[in-house]
Design an enzyme around this catalytic site. Sequence first.
Site, PDB file in Angstrom:
ATOM      1  N   PRO A  16      14.166  16.597  25.971  1.00  0.00           N
ATOM      2  CA  PRO A  16      14.300  17.907  25.324  1.00  0.00           C
ATOM      3  C   PRO A  16      14.210  17.728  23.813  1.00  0.00           C
ATOM      4  O   PRO A  16      14.883  16.851  23.254  1.00  0.00           O
ATOM      5  CB  PRO A  16      15.703  18.370  25.740  1.00  0.00           C
ATOM      6  CG  PRO A  16      16.446  17.126  26.116  1.00  0.00           C
ATOM      7  CD  PRO A  16      15.409  16.141  26.581  1.00  0.00           C
ATOM      8  N   CYS A 100      23.723  15.839  20.693  1.00  0.00           N
ATOM      9  CA  CYS A 100      23.083  16.281  19.451  1.00  0.00           C
ATOM     10  C   CYS A 100      23.900  15.825  18.248  1.00  0.00           C
ATOM     11  O   CYS A 100      25.102  16.076  18.154  1.00  0.00           O
ATOM     12  CB  CYS A 100      22.929  17.801  19.435  1.00  0.00           C
ATOM     13  SG  CYS A 100      22.145  18.348  17.912  1.00  0.00           S
ATOM     14  N   ASN A 200      16.999   6.447  27.485  1.00  0.00           N
ATOM     15  CA  ASN A 200      16.244   7.158  26.445  1.00  0.00           C
ATOM     16  C   ASN A 200      16.467   6.493  25.086  1.00  0.00           C
ATOM     17  O   ASN A 200      17.545   5.998  24.798  1.00  0.00           O
ATOM     18  CB  ASN A 200      16.719   8.634  26.406  1.00  0.00           C
ATOM     19  CG  ASN A 200      16.209   9.389  25.193  1.00  0.00           C
ATOM     20  OD1 ASN A 200      16.998   9.862  24.370  1.00  0.00           O
ATOM     21  ND2 ASN A 200      14.914   9.517  25.052  1.00  0.00           N
ATOM     22  N   ARG A 224       9.890  11.316  21.004  1.00  0.00           N
ATOM     23  CA  ARG A 224       8.971  11.397  19.862  1.00  0.00           C
ATOM     24  C   ARG A 224       7.596  10.801  20.142  1.00  0.00           C
ATOM     25  O   ARG A 224       6.599  11.268  19.599  1.00  0.00           O
ATOM     26  CB  ARG A 224       9.618  10.721  18.644  1.00  0.00           C
ATOM     27  CG  ARG A 224      10.777  11.546  18.088  1.00  0.00           C
ATOM     28  CD  ARG A 224      11.639  10.741  17.170  1.00  0.00           C
ATOM     29  NE  ARG A 224      12.292   9.653  17.895  1.00  0.00           N
ATOM     30  CZ  ARG A 224      12.930   8.658  17.338  1.00  0.00           C
ATOM     31  NH1 ARG A 224      13.004   8.589  16.020  1.00  0.00           N
ATOM     32  NH2 ARG A 224      13.514   7.723  18.060  1.00  0.00           N
TER      33      ARG A 224
HETATM   34  C1  LIG Z   1      12.637  17.090  16.724  1.00  0.00           C
HETATM   35  C2  LIG Z   1      13.683  16.655  17.725  1.00  0.00           C
HETATM   36  C3  LIG Z   1      14.408  17.606  18.407  1.00  0.00           C
HETATM   37  C4  LIG Z   1      15.358  17.238  19.363  1.00  0.00           C
HETATM   38  N1  LIG Z   1      16.013  18.201  20.067  1.00  0.00           N
HETATM   39  C5  LIG Z   1      16.834  17.828  21.096  1.00  0.00           C
HETATM   40  C6  LIG Z   1      17.402  18.812  21.962  1.00  0.00           C
HETATM   41  O1  LIG Z   1      17.153  20.019  21.839  1.00  0.00           O
HETATM   42  N2  LIG Z   1      18.231  18.365  22.949  1.00  0.00           N
HETATM   43  C7  LIG Z   1      18.501  17.025  23.139  1.00  0.00           C
HETATM   44  O2  LIG Z   1      19.246  16.681  24.060  1.00  0.00           O
HETATM   45  N3  LIG Z   1      17.974  16.104  22.336  1.00  0.00           N
HETATM   46  C8  LIG Z   1      17.126  16.467  21.347  1.00  0.00           C
HETATM   47  N4  LIG Z   1      16.529  15.511  20.597  1.00  0.00           N
HETATM   48  C9  LIG Z   1      16.751  14.079  20.927  1.00  0.00           C
HETATM   49  C10 LIG Z   1      15.694  13.595  21.938  1.00  0.00           C
HETATM   50  O3  LIG Z   1      15.815  14.254  23.181  1.00  0.00           O
HETATM   51  C11 LIG Z   1      15.830  12.080  22.188  1.00  0.00           C
HETATM   52  O4  LIG Z   1      17.116  11.815  22.694  1.00  0.00           O
HETATM   53  C12 LIG Z   1      15.634  11.260  20.905  1.00  0.00           C
HETATM   54  O5  LIG Z   1      14.513  11.718  20.179  1.00  0.00           O
HETATM   55  C13 LIG Z   1      15.454   9.778  21.247  1.00  0.00           C
HETATM   56  O6  LIG Z   1      14.352   9.562  22.081  1.00  0.00           O
HETATM   57  P1  LIG Z   1      12.922   9.051  21.508  1.00  0.00           P
HETATM   58  O7  LIG Z   1      13.176   7.796  20.749  1.00  0.00           O
HETATM   59  O8  LIG Z   1      12.060   8.857  22.727  1.00  0.00           O
HETATM   60  O9  LIG Z   1      12.409  10.134  20.594  1.00  0.00           O
HETATM   61  C14 LIG Z   1      15.599  15.865  19.625  1.00  0.00           C
HETATM   62  C15 LIG Z   1      14.866  14.902  18.918  1.00  0.00           C
HETATM   63  C16 LIG Z   1      13.910  15.285  17.989  1.00  0.00           C
HETATM   64  C17 LIG Z   1      13.112  14.232  17.267  1.00  0.00           C
END
Ligand SMILES: Cc1cc2nc3c(=O)[nH]c(=O)nc-3n(C[C@H](O)[C@H](O)[C@H](O)COP(=O)(O)O)c2cc1C
Length: 333
Positions: A16, A100, A200, A224
């Site tokens: 998400p 968050c 994750n 990302r």
């Molecule tokens: C722009 C952005 C918005 C995000 N919004 C949410 C969200 O709405 N809910 C959530 O649980 N995590 C949110 N996250 C965290 C991501 O779900 C994820 O846990 C985090 O980016 C780490 O994973 P990654 O390294 O694959 O990006 C957000 C991350 C980013 C970069």
Amino acid sequence: MKIGKYEIEKPLFLAPMDDITDYPFRNICKEWGADVVVTEFVSAEAVIRNVDRSLKKMSFNEQERPIGIQLYGSSELSMANAAKTAESYAPDFIDINAGCWVKKIANRGDGAGLLKDLKKLERVLSEVKSNTKLPVTLKTRLGWDDSNITIFDVLEIAYKVGIDFITVHLRTRQQGLKGNADWSWIPKIKEKSKIPFVANGDIKTPQDVEKCFELGADGVMIGRAVIGNPFLFKRCKLYLEKKGEYLSDPDIKERIKWCLIHFRKHIEYYGEQRGVPIFRKFYNGYLHGYPYIGKIRTEIMNLKCAQKIEEILISVMENPEKVNDIVHSDANE
Ligand SMILES: Cc1cc2nc3c(=O)[nH]c(=O)nc-3n(C[C@H](O)[C@H](O)[C@H](O)COP(=O)(O)O)c2cc1C
């Protein structure tokens, strides 16, 4: 792994992400092989006040299944009522955000703020559980900071309350998105967890996905690395299955073709005025590897007209080398 009524082996989740994993992008990711998607987080307080934009975030289509609606908040009553509303949209599960890190959310006790008060976290989860028949899942972090690692307590609470699966972003709240996600936690979490566990954080390549499964994750969630790069899902799936050829990254023409498909869905969904600025987050991903990315991006970023943006993208797609005939900015690469 069981996700609602679906049974999926080694599922790949789309993480998400606020303003990213909206209806158009989730659909694109499904086409490229994401197994499970989750909505952007939706504020429980906004849901109970019937705020249009928040309600709209809970809409999806059948192609997206299995899909979870993610809720955040720390009032037991609001979360319970928001869960009832979310249930009326008939998702496959309701995901609770306890991860968050953004200050204005975590400091008022929502998101990762729940990790500072585990009794409250338990009450919120219980209330949501008892107010919906849908599976309830949890997305969290290792803890608030290095001195307050709470993940093992949270695993216990999740099990006790009847949470269906747990996703762990392998960082602390204090880290935000900085530093590295610590995958050394994967086997430790797997060993302790009595419910399925989705890993994750910093998963960026097919090899990363394979590694996380090898370390013991039941599912893998990517954020990302798929922004403007939904192709990664298919590459990961093929790599895991070891069937057929190893799929290389699509060339720039194919990437722009999908950028356009996404852009059109996006503008249809948001309208031009709102949609054009939101879409700016995707160009870097779609144009990745294109030598003239700087020029094109600078040109497009200043535009408000969707049709003009489309024209530029189509010209680049048809003739990627003739960039100087397409744009006239002085931007350096
Ligand atoms: C722009 C952005 C918005 C995000 N919004 C949410 C969200 O709405 N809910 C959530 O649980 N995590 C949110 N996250 C965290 C991501 O779900 C994820 O846990 C985090 O980016 C780490 O994973 P990654 O390294 O694959 O990006 C957000 C991350 C980013 C970069």
